[in-house]
Design a protein around this motif. Structure first.
Motif, PDB file in Angstrom:
ATOM      1  N   SER A  74       0.832  -1.200   0.000  1.00 42.90           N
ATOM      2  CA  SER A  74       0.000   0.000   0.000  1.00 42.90           C
ATOM      3  C   SER A  74       0.863   1.245   0.000  1.00 42.90           C
ATOM      4  O   SER A  74       0.404   2.337   0.312  1.00 42.90           O
ATOM      5  CB  SER A  74      -0.905   0.006   1.231  1.00 42.90           C
ATOM      6  N   LEU A  89     -11.285  -6.383   6.254  1.00 42.95           N
ATOM      7  CA  LEU A  89      -9.829  -6.473   6.152  1.00 42.95           C
ATOM      8  C   LEU A  89      -9.289  -7.863   6.487  1.00 42.95           C
ATOM      9  O   LEU A  89      -8.578  -8.455   5.678  1.00 42.95           O
ATOM     10  CB  LEU A  89      -9.164  -5.414   7.043  1.00 42.95           C
ATOM     11  N   TYR A  96     -10.217 -10.169   3.775  1.00 42.47           N
ATOM     12  CA  TYR A  96      -9.398  -9.936   2.588  1.00 42.47           C
ATOM     13  C   TYR A  96      -8.004 -10.533   2.757  1.00 42.47           C
ATOM     14  O   TYR A  96      -7.454 -11.120   1.825  1.00 42.47           O
ATOM     15  CB  TYR A  96      -9.292  -8.424   2.349  1.00 42.47           C
ATOM     16  N   TYR A  97      -7.443 -10.396   3.975  1.00 39.12           N
ATOM     17  CA  TYR A  97      -6.078 -10.877   4.173  1.00 39.12           C
ATOM     18  C   TYR A  97      -5.984 -12.387   4.358  1.00 39.12           C
ATOM     19  O   TYR A  97      -4.926 -12.924   4.634  1.00 39.12           O
ATOM     20  CB  TYR A  97      -5.369 -10.082   5.277  1.00 39.12           C
ATOM     21  N   GLU A 143       7.457  -9.088   1.601  1.00 40.69           N
ATOM     22  CA  GLU A 143       6.000  -9.020   1.749  1.00 40.69           C
ATOM     23  C   GLU A 143       5.317 -10.089   0.888  1.00 40.69           C
ATOM     24  O   GLU A 143       4.341 -10.717   1.314  1.00 40.69           O
ATOM     25  CB  GLU A 143       5.485  -7.621   1.383  1.00 40.69           C
ATOM     26  N   ARG A 163       2.944 -13.090   2.250  1.00 41.28           N
ATOM     27  CA  ARG A 163       1.559 -13.360   1.817  1.00 41.28           C
ATOM     28  C   ARG A 163       1.423 -14.757   1.248  1.00 41.28           C
ATOM     29  O   ARG A 163       0.404 -15.426   1.441  1.00 41.28           O
ATOM     30  CB  ARG A 163       1.109 -12.314   0.806  1.00 41.28           C
ATOM     31  N   PRO A 169       3.398  -4.998   9.244  1.00 45.31           N
ATOM     32  CA  PRO A 169       2.470  -5.330   8.152  1.00 45.31           C
ATOM     33  C   PRO A 169       1.032  -4.945   8.466  1.00 45.31           C
ATOM     34  O   PRO A 169       0.329  -4.431   7.595  1.00 45.31           O
ATOM     35  CB  PRO A 169       2.592  -6.840   8.003  1.00 45.31           C
ATOM     36  N   ILE A 170       0.581  -5.140   9.699  1.00 37.74           N
ATOM     37  CA  ILE A 170      -0.840  -4.899   9.972  1.00 37.74           C
ATOM     38  C   ILE A 170      -1.180  -3.410   9.850  1.00 37.74           C
ATOM     39  O   ILE A 170      -2.208  -3.049   9.276  1.00 37.74           O
ATOM     40  CB  ILE A 170      -1.244  -5.455  11.359  1.00 37.74           C
ATOM     41  N   TYR A 225      -1.623  -2.808   6.365  1.00 37.55           N
ATOM     42  CA  TYR A 225      -2.875  -3.369   5.851  1.00 37.55           C
ATOM     43  C   TYR A 225      -4.065  -2.443   6.156  1.00 37.55           C
ATOM     44  O   TYR A 225      -5.015  -2.365   5.387  1.00 37.55           O
ATOM     45  CB  TYR A 225      -3.156  -4.753   6.461  1.00 37.55           C
ATOM     46  N   ASP A 264      -6.117  -0.038   3.836  1.00 35.44           N
ATOM     47  CA  ASP A 264      -7.119  -0.486   2.857  1.00 35.44           C
ATOM     48  C   ASP A 264      -8.502  -0.636   3.466  1.00 35.44           C
ATOM     49  O   ASP A 264      -9.404  -1.167   2.836  1.00 35.44           O
ATOM     50  CB  ASP A 264      -6.689  -1.827   2.259  1.00 35.44           C
ATOM     51  N   ILE A 270      -0.203 -11.698  12.371  1.00 27.70           N
ATOM     52  CA  ILE A 270      -1.210 -11.520  11.317  1.00 27.70           C
ATOM     53  C   ILE A 270      -2.389 -12.475  11.558  1.00 27.70           C
ATOM     54  O   ILE A 270      -3.549 -12.079  11.524  1.00 27.70           O
ATOM     55  CB  ILE A 270      -0.585 -11.739   9.926  1.00 27.70           C
TER      56      ILE A 270
END
Lengths: 493, 484, 95
Positions: free
Chosen positions: A130, A309, A312-313, A356, A360, A420-421, A424, A427, C34
């Protein structure tokens, strides 16, 4: 020269038709602008030789009276679109040097309409990010002023696409949006970004990130321009099974239609914690503008917004983990040699994918693996349906939904990469539209206290992009947003 | 009915299930427009989709859908009007996408049934669990270079049907009958060419053993068997290996095994300590596969007759023996040839002539039925001449040989060679008179009680007629003359 | 929360991504955070909700069974890191 850069695409088109300017002149202005703004790191592969030929052809077409709707208009392309014989990398080391022997459907449509290709634009690696900081080429830089001497992020993943249009080094550009990758950078850079309905534009020839969410869309300086280029991009493609079989529509008409009586929904759940006060103020302004234009404001609820979110993740990484399996060092791209096939795979993918992207892929692999599938992937798919149903219910009562595009203005480079969060969370307002397959547009609507652009987002039911253009145009008119980034190639307005 | 194998500790029951991969007959691949034909130069029948270039997308071939539904109908199976393509994720050098598009949770065809006939004439039913569509992988060549494998993607993306049986077979013989029957049904339907040598049809065989009445034992899966003989060998090997293992106090491990065609033995697949985790999920590049009842009905209406139906008619209407019928229905071409040849004439005689004379001649000449110089109508023509008494059986054999050599009609040969049977009573009587006149001593002996001589007279008359006299009439008239 | 290092090992193996010992440490906490954040999905009551894998509402379109592609060996092989004649080449695979 700079007068040429001031023209919107629609204006340039009219001047070209009237032969007041030539495509070659226009291209020269943009070539100059590309050089001036090189520090913004927007172009990863300029294609000026091709551009020259295309501009010459466009001028010929104007002379012969058969110029296409985009003839002579200089356009940049996110490096996620495969372009024939032009290096296509998805800004990843793993695809360095890859020369497709094919052209994506969307870019084909653009070139067939006479568009002039300036080059390939920077983006987050495989569109995952992002802030454009996951790009192997380094980040595209936001052309608006620095904060505390630090460059600002252009947003992402289509950072180069947004930044180039804002900085005047592209008249229009193409991006892709999987969770906000068009709308968020458009908001950060002060330009118009459209994410069409899922199925509206062909995905054929676009490097896939998450197939059920990816959509191509344009960046432009005005809503009118967005309608102009979108009319060319959209259309059924038999090579993409998820492409909707709808005929050609000219969306330019929709821009001008009156919004009187339209019902605009304001979702309560978008008042999230941590949203900047200036963002919520802008949202209120937007609501007032539309009311003044004769629209009716309706408070609505989208109860599952909070879960979009995390949903989506799971879904996006799950699809990505499978989509990116083809980068295996055998048929194209990078290979790290090793004794055995498995060692070759593991070394190639560890070396070729950035952090990244690896993260993912691993999350997605985890979510799909035995024992976790039901708890993560299946659960996310169920929540996805609930999110889609939220919108379906809301659209019984309203025609368009108005929200902010992002919870904050552009942030400095390096500010969010470590967590990372936090990244995130950028978005949060854009992801729901991808999960529900809805069209969304971000319109620049104001400036933050620090003088950074802020965007408002409009969402509509599937295939109602026309409605988005009408309402976006109303906001654009009232906001009187001045596109004046400090590091633009010249005056843009 | 269960077939038991005896071991040192008593009897064992065998349980066999089979997963058959059948290549769909189609011009182009399941999800791309490149050719599905076997035997091109390396990587020639490959599109950008098959090579999994970035941004390439699958588009389904409607013909493959039809073939799968047709096969489902042929297996008396439930057709699912809603099915879903999933991705089966794993890395392999000849799997360019890093996943195989297959169907996991929602296959296009559900439960069905195949009838098999065993050598003792018993009928056994084998349940079908499901049939689904999936992509074939490419091919890895390991023998071209000492330290490298070479990859050819020509097969990559070719449509396969995976047909999964229930574990309802109990001997190698049943398994062989099952695969033969399945192959025959596929070939009748024209949905798979059944060519096992080229790999168009191959089987993974699951085998386990148990003491009768006990719970199912642990099974092993032997992969990629491409002949009926190998299937039987692999099963027999596995059965004895497993029984011995258990009787020696060991345990069968659930594993994948490879069959060594040279030794007839199975062995563990090496390496691969990490268990497969295919991470199936619906392919987001495709939508659910749907069709309506009308689509199924249309396919049903156009369906060819299947071997079971044809056999039924042959036995019950034509009066053929089960054995003869089996010979005639083994291949669709044979059954069609027979139907054409026997239409409107004596079915039994035609069956006889086809399975004895025609097959014999084809065998001897080493050619297929499709290349037979004697066409169905011509064989029928020969049967007509036999039936209406124009030629005797013995002459017919001579006529048939000539037909096979020249491709001419039976009638033409009979006329050209003057082989027409003599059924003119006065002509036969005059021949009989001559024979009797020349053998007066034998006539006396006969009349004196030596009845065995009757055959001698018949032979002499036939000889005099160069074999063309109607043997029935010769018999009858001779009797009248001699028995005065 | 962190993900068990053996799990990191298992999934990186499934994904064919080499993960060094030290990165594995970092990843196990990264992925843990996460996944922890994602687990808020558990709050949502999804009883009886049909999973949604895509938003398209049109039926899957079928292609005609004609050969329209292939015979482009040069294009297929053009970008290959290693090839021999008309083959792609990989380190030897032992079955």
């Amino acid at each position: 020269m700079s007068d040429l850069l001031k023209m919107t695409a629609t204006e340039a088109r009219n001047s070209l038709l009237k032969k007041e300017i030539s495509s070659v002149e226009l291209l020269n202005a943009y070539q100059n602008a590309m050089e001036k703004t090189e520090a913004l790191n927007n172009y990863v592969t300029p294609t000026l030789d091709a551009a020259k030929q295309m501009a010459v052809n466009a001028d010929k077409a104007y002379a012969q009276g058969n110029a296409g709707p985009l003839a002579g208009l200089p356009i940049g392309v996110k490096d996620l679109f495969c372009t024939k014989d032009i290096e296509t990398t998805a800004c990843s080391a793993i695809l360095k040097g890859f020369l497709p022997s094919y052209e994506s459907t969307v870019t084909s449509n653009i070139w067939h309409s006479g568009g002039v290709m300036l080059g390939k634009l920077n983006c987050d690696e495989f569109a995952m990010g992002s802030s454009n900081e996951t790009s192997i080429f380094g980040p595209a830089v936001n052309p608006w002023s620095k904060i505390d001497g630090i460059d600002l992020s252009s947003g992402g993943s289509s950072g180069g696409s947004a930044s180039s249009v804002a900085a005047g080094s592209a008249l229009m550009s193409l991006g892709t949006d999987t969770g906000g990758s068009i709308r968020q950078p458009a908001a950060f850079c002060g330009v118009v970004g459209l994410k069409p309905t899922y199925g509206r534009c062909s995905r054929w020839g676009i490097v896939a990130f998450a197939s059920s969410l990816d959509q191509a869309g344009p960046f432009t300086r005005t809503v009118e321009d967005s309608a102009l280029i979108f009319s060319v991009m959209a259309g059924h493609d038999p090579k993409d099974s998820t492409s909707a079989s709808l005929g050609y529509t000219n969306f330019s008409e929709a821009v001008k239609s009156n919004i009187e009586g339209l019902r605009i929904g304001i979702p309560a759940e978008y008042n999230v914690d941590g949203m900047d006060i200036e963002i919520s103020d802008l949202w209120k302004k937007g609501r007032a503008w539309l009311e003044q234009a004769g629209a009716k404001i309706v408070d609505i609820n989208l109860p599952h917004t909070k879960y979009a979110l995390p949903c989506y993740y799971i879904i996006a990484p799950a699809e990505a983990s499978s989509n990116l399996a083809r980068y295996d060092g055998i048929r194209y791209g990078k290979r790290i040699e090793a004794e055995t096939l498995d060692a070759m795979y593991e070394a190639t993918r560890a070396d070729g994918f950035g952090e990244e992207v690896q993260r993912r892929i691993l999350i997605g692999t985890y979510a799909l693996s035995a024992g976790y599938y039901d708890a993560y992937y299946l659960k996310a798919q169920q929540v996805r349906r609930l999110i889609k149903e939220d919108f379906e219910k809301a659209f019984n009562d309203v025609d368009v939904i108005l929200t902010p595009t992002t919870p904050t203005p552009a942030f400095p480079l390096g500010a969010e990469v470590s967590d990372p969060i936090t990244m995130y969370l950028n978005d949060v307002f854009t992801v729901p539209a991808n999960l529900a397959g809805l069209p969304g547009i971000s319109v620049p609507a104001g400036l933050s206290n620090q003088g950074l652009p802020l965007g408002l987002q409009l969402l509509a039911p599937p295939f109602e992009e026309g409605r988005l253009f009408s309402v976006a145009n109303a906001i654009e008119k009232q906001a009187e947003f001045l596109l004046a980034p400090a590091r633009a190639a010249g005056d843009l307005q | 009915m269960s077939i038991l194998v005896s071991g040192r500790t008593g009897d064992w029951e065998i349980v066999i299930g089979m997963e058959v991969h059948a290549q769909v007959v189609s011009n182009s691949k399941l999800f791309s427009g490149s050719s599905a034909v076997f035997g091109a130069s390396p990587n020639n029948h490959v599109s950008l989709v098959d090579a999994a270039m970035p941004g390439m997308l699958p588009v389904i071939n409607g013909q493959c859908v039809k073939q799968a539904v047709l096969t489902g109908l042929g297996l008396n199976a439930k057709i699912n009007k809603f099915s879903v393509f999933d991705r089966k994720n794993y890395f392999y050098a000849d799997l360019p996408q890093g996943y195989q598009i297959s169907q996991f949770k929602h296959p296009i065809v559900g439960e069905g049934e195949v009838q098999i006939e065993l050598s003792d004439g018993n009928i056994h039913k084998v349940g079908i669990e499901r049939l689904h569509l999936e992509q074939d992988a490419g091919k890895s060549l390991h023998d071209q270079h000492p330290s490298k494998s070479y990859i050819d993607l020509n097969r990559s993306g070719v449509a396969l049907m995976e047909i999964v049986s229930k574990p309802e077979m109990h001997s190698a013989e049943q398994a062989a009958a099952y695969i033969k029957k399945l192959r025959s049904i596929l070939r009748y339907l024209g949905t798979c060419d059944g060519n096992m040598e080229e790999g168009s049809l191959r089987a993974d065989v699951n085998v386990s053993v148990r003491k009768p009445g006990e719970a199912l034992g642990t099974r092993t899966e032997t992969k990629n068997l491409n002949s009926v003989r190998f299937i039987m060998q692999a099963i027999e090997f596995e059965v004895h290996r497993q029984i011995e293992l258990i009787e020696d106090g060991g345990e069968v491990i659930q594993e994948t095994r490879l069959f060594d065609t040279a030794t007839g033995m199975t062995r563990t697949m090496r390496g691969k300590e990490d268990a497969h985790d295919y991470r199936y999920f619906p392919d987001p590049d495709l939508l659910p596969l749907t069709f309506d009842d009308a689509f199924i009905e249309e396919l049903k209406d156009g369906m060819p007759e299947l071997p079971d139906e044809i056999k039924n008619r042959m036995v019950n209407e034509y009066g053929l023996s089960s054995y003869d019928a089996n010979v005639l229905i083994e291949e669709r071409e044979t059954a069609l040839f027979y139907e054409l040849a026997s239409d409107g004439r004596d079915r039994k005689i035609t069956a006889n002539w086809m399975s004895v004379e025609l097959f014999g001649a084809l065998n001897k000449a080493g050619i297929e039925l499709a290349q037979s110089p004697v066409k169905p109508k011509q064989l029928g023509g020969l049967v007509d001449l036999i039936s209406d008494g124009s030629i005797s059986g013995k002459i017919a054999k001579e006529v048939f040989s000539a037909m096979f050599e020249t491709g001419k009609d039976a009638k033409v040969i009979v006329e050209e060679r003057g082989l027409k049977q003599v059924s003119d009573e006065s002509a036969i009587i005059s021949m009989i008179d001559e024979v009797l006149a020349a053998n007066l001593d034998k006539v006396d002996e006969y009349r004196g009680g030596k009845e065995k001589l009757f055959g001698f007279f018949v032979g002499q008359v036939m000889k005099a007629s160069k074999g063309q006299a109607n043997p029935g009439m010769v018999n009858q008239l001779l009797k009248q003359k001699l028995d005065i | 929360m962190s993900v068990d290092k053996n799990v990191v090992k298992k999934i990186s193996r499934l994904a064919r991504i080499h993960v060094s010992e030290e990165r594995s440490e970092m990843l196990s906490s990264d992925l843990g955070n996460i996944l922890n954040w994602i687990e808020q999905l558990e709050e949502v009551n999804t009883d009886g909700v049909e999973p949604l894998s895509g938003v398209n509402e049109h039926p899957l379109a079928w292609r005609d069974d004609t050969v329209t592609d292939g015979d482009i060996t040069d294009k297929v092989l053009k970008n290959a890191p290693e090839k021999a004649g008309e083959f792609f080449v990989v380190p030897k695979v032992i079955e």
